[in-house]
Design an enzyme around this catalytic site. Structure first.
Site, mmCIF file in Angstrom:
data_model
loop_
_atom_site.group_PDB
_atom_site.id
_atom_site.type_symbol
_atom_site.label_atom_id
_atom_site.label_comp_id
_atom_site.label_asym_id
_atom_site.label_seq_id
_atom_site.Cartn_x
_atom_site.Cartn_y
_atom_site.Cartn_z
ATOM 1 N N CYS A 113 0.953 -1.544 -0.337
ATOM 2 C CA CYS A 113 -0.065 0.184 0.294
ATOM 3 C C CYS A 113 0.556 1.082 0.103
ATOM 4 C CB CYS A 113 -1.012 0.160 1.011
ATOM 5 S SG CYS A 113 -2.858 1.595 1.094
ATOM 6 N N CYS A 126 -8.820 6.008 -6.686
ATOM 7 C CA CYS A 126 -8.026 7.401 -5.432
ATOM 8 C C CYS A 126 -7.326 8.237 -5.679
ATOM 9 C CB CYS A 126 -6.550 6.285 -5.251
ATOM 10 S SG CYS A 126 -5.297 6.530 -3.923
ATOM 11 N N LYS A 136 -10.715 15.033 -2.297
ATOM 12 C CA LYS A 136 -10.190 14.519 -1.200
ATOM 13 C C LYS A 136 -10.872 14.757 0.057
ATOM 14 C CE LYS A 136 -7.886 11.322 0.797
ATOM 15 N NZ LYS A 136 -6.455 9.812 0.669
ATOM 16 N N GLY A 171 -9.705 1.254 -2.122
ATOM 17 C CA GLY A 171 -11.565 1.700 -1.133
ATOM 18 C C GLY A 171 -12.391 1.193 -2.447
#
Length: 297
Positions: free
Chosen positions: A34, A228, A263, A195
């Site tokens: 990650c 993302c 975001k 996610g």
């Protein structure tokens, strides 16, 4: 930064850095999967110390097991290599790729930099006053000890329908599942579980369980798309990979201040969804479909 305890310890260490500025090392250990949060942490810390007029006293080095900047465990997305290298340069952040960390002592990290053939090309001894390095994830002991369920790292092995090939009554989704690396790299790197990808996994599981309860065939597959938004303090980077694993139908990467603002807005929207208990409002579903993004294949 995987738990609340990690975050609290990091904040305390960051406060000590402000009192006594010095070098910082940020990155990802061998076997990590990650990488996005490591880049985010580097850029956000850069912004935080610049805001306090301390950046000239805080040299930052980014150390990663990726073969090149912007690989992300995905063999890159769009021009992630060029754009992230440019962002690191513009933020005065040095980097070491193909990095294998051999040990960490108080205030010092020892790193071997490998060449493309896996041989040690250079050794580094990096001093630091503050460091955050992402680990390789492993499975939970209670699950990992179940014979035939997990791989050597304790990650749950699954088929195309999120089901254990050994135990058909066990489904798995998220960080715990075993995903083969996208490609062989000199230093081991894993594939991330993002996610939206995880949401598609869970959607497939729910449909498969419902189908079994109705006596139907459980053959729903998650799309494993990756969307993302990565924060960079006052800017950000966004990528869309459909599907996450190459080759892809969509392979797009962009950066700018708009991503930072997007975001913030998305985090507020996501928390509101969770409070309301709605994972996919109907307007979100149709907006995503208009963009060609679906949770199920």
């Amino acid at each position: 930064m995987c738990t609340v305890d990690h975050a609290e310890r990091a904040h305390e260490d960051f406060e000590r850095l402000l009192e006594n500025p010095g070098p910082v090392v940020i990155g990802a250990f061998q076997g990590a999967s990650c990488f996005g949060p490591a880049y985010e942490y580097a850029f956000i810390l850069d912004k935080a110390v610049r805001k306090r007029k301390l950046r000239s006293k805080v040299p930052i080095t980014f150390v990663t097991s990726e073969p090149w900047i912007g690989h992300l465990g995905l063999s890159g997305v769009g021009d992630s290599r060029g754009m992230l290298e440019s962002e690191l340069r513009s933020h005065d952040i040095k980097w070491i790729t193909n990095a294998r960390t051999t040990r960490v002592e108080e205030g010092r990290m020892f790193v071997e930099q490998l060449d493309d053939d896996g041989n040690v090309a250079r050794s580094h001894e990096l001093p630091f006053r503050h460091s955050m390095t992402l680990p390789a994830f492993g499975g939970v002991d209670a699950v990992a000890r179940t014979e035939g369920l997990c791989n050597a790292k304790g990650m749950v092995e699954i088929d195309d329908y999120q089901r254990s090939p050994t135990y058909h009554n066990i489904f798995a989704a998220g960080v715990c599942v075993a995903i083969p690396p996208v490609e062989a790299t000199p230093v081991p790197t894993g594939a991330p579980k993002t996610g939206y990808m995880i949401e598609s996994m869970v959607t497939a599981i729910v449909h498969n369980i419902a189908a079994e309860l109705e006596g139907k065939e459980a053959n729903y597959k998650g799309s494993w798309h990756a969307i993302c938004l990565a924060d960079m303090g006052d800017r950000g980077a966004a990528f869309v990979a459909l599907p996450q694993m190459p080759p892809r139908d969509v392979n797009w990467f962009a950066a700018g201040r708009w991503v930072h603002l997007a975001k913030i807005a998305f985090e507020k929207y996501f928390i509101r969804k969770m409070k309301k208990g709605t994972s996919e409002p109907v307007y979100e579903k149709y907006m995503m479909r208009a963009l060609g993004i679906r949770r199920l294949e």
